[in-house]
Design an enzyme around this catalytic site. Structure first.
Site, PDB file in Angstrom:
ATOM      1  N   TYR A  20       0.831  -1.217   0.000  1.00 47.01           N
ATOM      2  CA  TYR A  20       0.000   0.000   0.000  1.00 47.01           C
ATOM      3  C   TYR A  20       0.859   1.258   0.000  1.00 47.01           C
ATOM      4  O   TYR A  20       0.511   2.256   0.649  1.00 47.01           O
ATOM      5  CB  TYR A  20      -0.903   0.053   1.242  1.00 47.01           C
ATOM      6  CG  TYR A  20      -1.763  -1.160   1.476  1.00 47.01           C
ATOM      7  CD1 TYR A  20      -2.761  -1.519   0.574  1.00 47.01           C
ATOM      8  CD2 TYR A  20      -1.606  -1.948   2.619  1.00 47.01           C
ATOM      9  CE1 TYR A  20      -3.564  -2.622   0.803  1.00 47.01           C
ATOM     10  CE2 TYR A  20      -2.405  -3.054   2.850  1.00 47.01           C
ATOM     11  CZ  TYR A  20      -3.382  -3.379   1.934  1.00 47.01           C
ATOM     12  OH  TYR A  20      -4.168  -4.462   2.163  1.00 47.01           O
ATOM     13  N   TYR A 150     -14.550  -4.578   3.378  1.00 47.64           N
ATOM     14  CA  TYR A 150     -13.196  -5.015   3.004  1.00 47.64           C
ATOM     15  C   TYR A 150     -12.938  -6.367   3.665  1.00 47.64           C
ATOM     16  O   TYR A 150     -13.117  -6.521   4.872  1.00 47.64           O
ATOM     17  CB  TYR A 150     -12.148  -3.994   3.484  1.00 47.64           C
ATOM     18  CG  TYR A 150     -10.728  -4.434   3.180  1.00 47.64           C
ATOM     19  CD1 TYR A 150     -10.129  -4.135   1.960  1.00 47.64           C
ATOM     20  CD2 TYR A 150     -10.003  -5.177   4.110  1.00 47.64           C
ATOM     21  CE1 TYR A 150      -8.833  -4.558   1.685  1.00 47.64           C
ATOM     22  CE2 TYR A 150      -8.709  -5.606   3.839  1.00 47.64           C
ATOM     23  CZ  TYR A 150      -8.137  -5.288   2.618  1.00 47.64           C
ATOM     24  OH  TYR A 150      -6.857  -5.718   2.349  1.00 47.64           O
ATOM     25  N   ASP A 256     -17.104 -11.386   9.292  1.00 47.33           N
ATOM     26  CA  ASP A 256     -15.661 -11.176   9.187  1.00 47.33           C
ATOM     27  C   ASP A 256     -15.232 -10.389  10.422  1.00 47.33           C
ATOM     28  O   ASP A 256     -15.346  -9.165  10.474  1.00 47.33           O
ATOM     29  CB  ASP A 256     -15.364 -10.406   7.886  1.00 47.33           C
ATOM     30  CG  ASP A 256     -13.892 -10.049   7.768  1.00 47.33           C
ATOM     31  OD1 ASP A 256     -13.140 -10.315   8.712  1.00 47.33           O
ATOM     32  OD2 ASP A 256     -13.505  -9.489   6.720  1.00 47.33           O
ATOM     33  N   LYS A 285      -5.555 -11.405  12.647  1.00 50.47           N
ATOM     34  CA  LYS A 285      -4.989 -10.230  13.339  1.00 50.47           C
ATOM     35  C   LYS A 285      -4.761 -10.479  14.835  1.00 50.47           C
ATOM     36  O   LYS A 285      -3.723 -11.004  15.221  1.00 50.47           O
ATOM     37  CB  LYS A 285      -5.889  -9.007  13.122  1.00 50.47           C
ATOM     38  CG  LYS A 285      -5.857  -8.497  11.672  1.00 50.47           C
ATOM     39  CD  LYS A 285      -6.502  -7.147  11.567  1.00 50.47           C
ATOM     40  CE  LYS A 285      -6.621  -6.634  10.151  1.00 50.47           C
ATOM     41  NZ  LYS A 285      -5.417  -6.045   9.613  1.00 50.47           N
TER      42      LYS A 285
HETATM   43  C1  LIG Z   1     -12.231  -7.019   8.217  1.00 50.32           C
HETATM   44  C2  LIG Z   1     -10.997  -7.503   7.528  1.00 50.32           C
HETATM   45  N1  LIG Z   1     -11.033  -8.655   6.855  1.00 50.32           N
HETATM   46  C3  LIG Z   1      -9.948  -9.147   6.234  1.00 50.32           C
HETATM   47  C4  LIG Z   1      -8.752  -8.473   6.249  1.00 50.32           C
HETATM   48  C5  LIG Z   1      -7.559  -9.017   5.543  1.00 50.32           C
HETATM   49  O1  LIG Z   1      -6.607  -9.421   6.470  1.00 50.32           O
HETATM   50  P1  LIG Z   1      -5.090  -9.648   6.037  1.00 50.32           P
HETATM   51  O2  LIG Z   1      -4.519  -8.311   5.760  1.00 50.32           O
HETATM   52  O3  LIG Z   1      -4.475 -10.312   7.223  1.00 50.32           O
HETATM   53  O4  LIG Z   1      -5.116 -10.529   4.831  1.00 50.32           O
HETATM   54  C6  LIG Z   1      -8.668  -7.253   6.932  1.00 50.32           C
HETATM   55  C7  LIG Z   1      -7.424  -6.493   6.949  1.00 50.32           C
HETATM   56  O5  LIG Z   1      -7.349  -5.355   7.307  1.00 50.32           O
HETATM   57  C8  LIG Z   1      -9.821  -6.761   7.580  1.00 50.32           C
HETATM   58  O6  LIG Z   1      -9.817  -5.595   8.242  1.00 50.32           O
END
Ligand SMILES: Cc1ncc(COP(=O)(O)O)c(C=O)c1O
Length: 454
Positions: A20, A150, A256, A285
């Site tokens: 990014y 996202y 998610d 995370k």
């Molecule tokens: C809600 C959500 N899902 C999925 C992801 C993707 O995670 P990663 O960056 O570990 O692939 C993120 C990343 O910021 C996220 O905030």
């Protein structure tokens, strides 16, 4: 500058490609060289400290370099570092799966490990898709997702994303799916306000389900807050109504919780605040408290059973990663869950949450701040050119970038999401830390406002 760092930074320039990041931004300036971390702080090459106000991309939970996690990693490395996870198992994976099942609603019984947030979501999408194939509903092939949602940067998760700023070059690669409006109250498409909201933004979903439920597998959503889409906090009632609609039409619901899990929103998982039982929960995370990559996709017995059959029936879930259930990452996750208990993290942080959620409104004094929103340990400030008209800054102003740069001078890492500046703080943040962070953040935003006003 110490010649060693000079050389390292020139090697970075020669060989690295950062995520990014428009590398041209660093044509003249150096990248911030982080040498070490402890607790809520990151330290640069000159040992200058910076508050890690975004928990290093939302994963640090108990602060950096927690001794218990360090010990868990070293102990695990004396025992078992890595083993492929097809047809083998190990103690940590079993114990972590049991704990995750205990921590989630009673419909959740199964855990599938992978590596990061994107794969956690990709697995949920693939499982849902194959579930319907396995039970003979072959026409169910589409997903629903939200604008401003996202779920990752893999091709599968980008296709259900709603953040064109991240993904527009790849649009020709996306599979066909349905996108519904976001409950983005500050910029409500229906010109409503939270006080008189009647959830008109759910009508397109209802209409879509009425017409096309027979071809839809699942809806994927970030519960309570659309994080990367701009820290858009939305009403709990929206999520409750959405879940009811999906249940009525027998469509899988994928939560998610990659960003919201592990205490970020004030509860251990965001779903606890709405009492909804999704069919899938995606975690990553904070799962390892931010120390090592690990992800998990949790699901129900009904879904698991649709894959359970004689091998030749072709119902096996053919998905996996080299580091699935990596024992060291799992040891980290188990240690983190113990820290939650030992440090009483969720209770201890309550007064800090109250302070953050109360004090955030002070930022509305600034002309540059159009909206403030927040939940749990998250607070966000949407910067605007014209507050009354909610007019955004032209992209060439790069207002978020200006804030980031000024923040560094104040010892803050305020990495923006476009024009949204946010704090997403580790659970170890104290009231004293928070008071300092808020004061400094206010000063930075005021400074950028003054700079823009000339
Ligand atoms: C809600 C959500 N899902 C999925 C992801 C993707 O995670 P990663 O960056 O570990 O692939 C993120 C990343 O910021 C996220 O905030």
């Amino acid at each position: 500058m110490d010649s060693r760092y000079k050389e390292l930074l020139s090697l970075d320039r020669a060989h690295l490609w950062h995520p990014y990041t428009q590398m041209k931004d660093f044509e003249k300036d150096d990248l911030l060289f982080i040498k070490r971390a402890k607790g809520i702080f990151l330290y640069d090459k000159d040992d200058k400290s910076y508050y890690d106000t975004i928990s290093s991309w939302w994963c640090i939970i108990h602060g950096h370099c927690h001794p218990k996690i360090k010990k868990a990693i070293t102990n695990q490395l004396d025992l078992l570092d890595q083993v492929q996870f097809a047809a083998t198992t190990h103690e940590g994976a079993i114990l972590l799966a049991k704990k995750l099942v205990e921590l989630t609603p009673d419909n959740i019984t199964r855990v599938f490990f992978s590596d990061d947030g994107s794969t956690a979501c990709e697995v949920a999408l693939k499982m849902s898709f194959q579930y319907w194939q396995n039970i003979g509903k072959k026409e169910k092939q589409k997903f629903i997702s939200l604008h401003h949602g996202y779920h990752g940067d893999t091709i599968g998760t980008m296709a259900v994303g709603g953040t064109p700023g991240f993904h527009s070059p790849f649009e020709p690669l996306f599979y066909d799916s349905y996108h519904i409006p976001s409950p983005y109250c500050y910029r409500c498409s229906y010109n409503s306000s939270p006080e008189k909201c009647s959830f008109l933004c759910l009508e397109p979903l209802e209409k879509l389900l009425k017409q096309s439920a027979s071809e839809i597998c699942a809806l994927i959503i970030e519960p309570l807050i659309q994080a990367a889409g701009g820290m858009i906090v939305y009403p709990k009632e929206y999520l409750i109504r959405l879940a009811d609609l999906l249940k009525r039409y027998n469509i899988h619901l994928i939560f998610d919780e990659v960003a919201t899990g592990f205490g970020r929103t004030g509860s251990f998982f965001a779903l606890e605040q709405v009492g909804v039982k999704p069919d899938f929960i995606c975690l990553s995370k904070g799962l390892t408290a931010g120390c090592l990559p690990l992800a998990a996709t949790l699901t129900t017995e009904e879904i698991y059973q649709a894959f359970y059959d004689d091998y030749e029936k072709g119902k096996t879930f053919f998905h996996g990663h080299t580091f699935t259930a990596n024992p060291v990452a799992i040891a980290c996750a188990l240690a983190s869950l113990e820290i939650f208990k030992e440090e009483d993290s969720l209770n201890r942080v309550k007064p800090v949450i109250d302070m953050l959620q109360g004090e955030k409104y002070r930022f509305m004094d600034l002309d540059i701040v159009g909206d403030v929103r927040g939940i749990g340990m998250i607070a966000a400030f949407e910067l605007v050119k014209n507050k009354e008209k909610k007019e955004s800054f032209p992209s060439n102003i790069r207002v978020g970038w200006k804030v980031y740069k000024k923040g560094l001078n104040e010892g803050l890492i305020l990495r923006p999401l476009g024009d949204v500046i946010y704090l997403l703080l580790p659970l170890i943040t104290t009231e004293l830390d928070l008071s300092d962070i808020l004061e400094k953040t206010y000063k930075v935003l005021k400074g950028v406002q003054e700079e823009l006003n000339g």
